[in-house]
Design a protein around this motif. Structure first.
Motif, PDB file in Angstrom:
ATOM      1  N   MET A   1      20.109 -64.127  -9.777  1.00  0.00           N
ATOM      2  CA  MET A   1      21.470 -64.374 -10.166  1.00  0.00           C
ATOM      3  C   MET A   1      22.091 -63.144 -10.831  1.00  0.00           C
ATOM      4  O   MET A   1      23.267 -62.878 -10.635  1.00  0.00           O
ATOM      5  N   LEU A   2      21.290 -62.441 -11.651  1.00  0.00           N
ATOM      6  CA  LEU A   2      21.771 -61.233 -12.325  1.00  0.00           C
ATOM      7  C   LEU A   2      22.129 -60.151 -11.313  1.00  0.00           C
ATOM      8  O   LEU A   2      23.106 -59.424 -11.502  1.00  0.00           O
TER       9      LEU A   2
ATOM     10  N   ALA B   1      26.248 -56.840  -8.499  1.00  0.00           N
ATOM     11  CA  ALA B   1      26.871 -56.420  -7.243  1.00  0.00           C
ATOM     12  C   ALA B   1      28.373 -56.717  -7.263  1.00  0.00           C
ATOM     13  O   ALA B   1      29.185 -55.901  -6.811  1.00  0.00           O
ATOM     14  N   ILE B   2      28.756 -57.878  -7.791  1.00  0.00           N
ATOM     15  CA  ILE B   2      30.177 -58.231  -7.881  1.00  0.00           C
ATOM     16  C   ILE B   2      30.898 -57.288  -8.834  1.00  0.00           C
ATOM     17  O   ILE B   2      32.009 -56.831  -8.553  1.00  0.00           O
TER      18      ILE B   2
ATOM     19  N   PHE C   1      31.408 -53.994  -7.111  1.00  0.00           N
ATOM     20  CA  PHE C   1      32.445 -54.160  -6.099  1.00  0.00           C
ATOM     21  C   PHE C   1      33.838 -54.135  -6.742  1.00  0.00           C
ATOM     22  O   PHE C   1      34.748 -53.459  -6.263  1.00  0.00           O
ATOM     23  N   VAL C   2      34.007 -54.853  -7.852  1.00  0.00           N
ATOM     24  CA  VAL C   2      35.299 -54.889  -8.537  1.00  0.00           C
ATOM     25  C   VAL C   2      35.676 -53.501  -9.047  1.00  0.00           C
ATOM     26  O   VAL C   2      36.833 -53.070  -8.926  1.00  0.00           O
ATOM     27  N   VAL C   3      34.726 -52.772  -9.602  1.00  0.00           N
ATOM     28  CA  VAL C   3      34.988 -51.423 -10.099  1.00  0.00           C
ATOM     29  C   VAL C   3      35.394 -50.512  -8.943  1.00  0.00           C
ATOM     30  O   VAL C   3      36.367 -49.748  -9.055  1.00  0.00           O
TER      31      VAL C   3
END
Length: 127
Positions: free
Chosen positions: A1-2, A7-8, A11-13
Motif C-alpha cells: 500500500m505504501l 507512486a501517486i 505522479f502528482v509532483v
C-alpha cells in the motif's frame, strides 16, 4: 500500500512540474523577468575605436536610440553595463535615456555629457 501512495505522490509532483514549465513557456507568462536581446551592434566590453560614433555603457544601463536622420533606426534598445556599439555614417541622431551611464565618442573624441539630462538627444556628424 505504501508503494502505491509513493507512486501517486511522484505522479502528482511530475504532473505539477509539467504544468508549471508549460505555463512558464507561454509568451508573457514567465515568472522571472526576461532579459532583452541586445541590439545587433551591441557587444560585450571593448574600447573606443575609430568609428564616427562609439557608445559604451559604463553605468548600470541606459536606453539608446540611434538612427539615420529622417530614416532607418539602427539601434533602439536598453543597453547594460559593458555593452557598446559603433557606427560609421555621415550623420546620426542619438538619444540617451541616462547620459550619466554612458561614454560617447564622436569622431574619436569623448563627448562631455555632464550637463545632459535624461532623454538627452544630439546629432553626431562625421568630421
Amino acid at each position: 500500500m505504501l508503494g502505491i501512495a509513493a507512486a501517486i505522490a511522484v505522479f502528482v509532483v511530475l504532473v505539477g512540474l509539467g504544468v508549471f514549465f508549460l505555463y512558464n513557456s507561454l509568451p508573457g507568462q514567465a515568472s522571472a523577468p526576461s532579459t532583452a536581446t541586445p541590439p545587433a551592434a551591441a557587444e560585450e566590453a571593448g574600447e573606443a575605436d575609430d568609428s564616427m560614433l562609439y557608445i559604451k555603457v559604463v553605468g548600470e544601463a541606459s536606453d539608446v536610440l540611434v538612427r539615420v536622420p529622417g530614416g532607418e533606426v539602427l539601434t533602439d534598445a536598453t543597453m547594460t553595463q559593458g555593452q557598446f556599439l559603433s557606427y560609421d555614417h555621415a550623420e546620426l541622431e542619438v538619444t540617451l535615456g541616462d547620459p550619466e551611464a554612458v561614454e560617447v565618442y564622436v569622431n574619436g573624441e569623448l563627448k562631455d555629457l555632464s550637463e545632459a539630462g535624461d532623454g538627452y538627444s544630439f546629432m553626431a556628424e562625421a568630421a
